[in-house]
Motif scaffolding. Structure first.
Motif: not given
Length: 218
Positions: A112, A134-135, A138, A141, A172, A175, A177
């Protein structure tokens, strides 16, 4: 009394949230990262890695001299063991809370942080880095979302695992998400947001990822 050396980053908020939840008396000692106060020799005697948060326990469990601590996960574990708040009594649930605490420290927080840096603070866009972090965030998450599918809290009861993870979900949007994609994580996130201790810990706190030029690495 506890001195919390603090800036309002997610790692700083982890300790503030714990202290509010546990109802422990503490004194906030602001550390300005933008002014380089984390490199002050007095601060380095407490936190040799020049990162916040840091903690000075004036009444340590062993009754000895004031105890300095660095590393937010270690501080959460120390406080939970000292006070009895935040670690489940059952052995399996306790181990689960510790495992997810380490997951946050090793995965969720670093990824993050990198996503936030490259999406918000990098002097120039770096598309590969933005996409990569970012991937990966995710994916993390998704790991937490699946884990929460059949439970209210990460370790079955509210614990240091929840306290460690929540502040890293707060930014989020910055970031990259969308919580709508993670319904069980969103349910958990919203439940923590309504807790009185959370409201106290975040009252007046500026989102460092929403203000360009604020420090994000801590």
């Amino acid at each position: 009394m506890l001195d919390l050396y603090y800036a309002p980053t997610p790692n700083g908020q982890k300790l503030r949230l714990y202290l509010e939840e546990a109802g422990l008396p503490y004194r906030l000692v602001p550390v300005s990262l933008s002014r380089g106060e984390q490199f002050d020799p007095a601060f380095l005697r407490i936190a040799p890695n020049n990162k916040i948060p840091a903690l000075l326990d004036h009444e340590p469990a062993d009754g000895g001299a004031p105890l300095p601590m660095f590393e937010s996960g270690a501080m959460l574990l120390y406080l939970a063991e000292k006070t009895g708040f935040g670690l489940p009594a059952r052995a399996r649930a306790r181990q689960e809370a510790v495992q997810w605490l380490f997951w946050q420290m090793a995965g969720l927080g670093p990824m993050a942080g990198q996503a936030g840096y490259f999406r918000v603070y990098a002097p120039e866009p770096v598309p590969f880095a933005i996409e990569r972090y970012t991937r990966e965030l995710a994916r993390l998450y998704g790991v937490l979302d699946r884990h929460l599918a059949d439970r209210d809290w990460i370790a079955g009861e509210y614990s240091i695992a929840d306290i460690a993870c929540y502040p890293w979900i707060v930014p989020h949007a910055a970031h990259g998400q969308a919580l709508a994609a993670f319904p069980d994580l969103r349910r958990w996130f919203e439940a923590i947001a309504t807790r009185p201790a959370t409201r106290r810990a975040y009252q007046g706190v500026e989102d460092v990822y929403a203000v360009r030029g604020a420090p994000v690495q801590a």
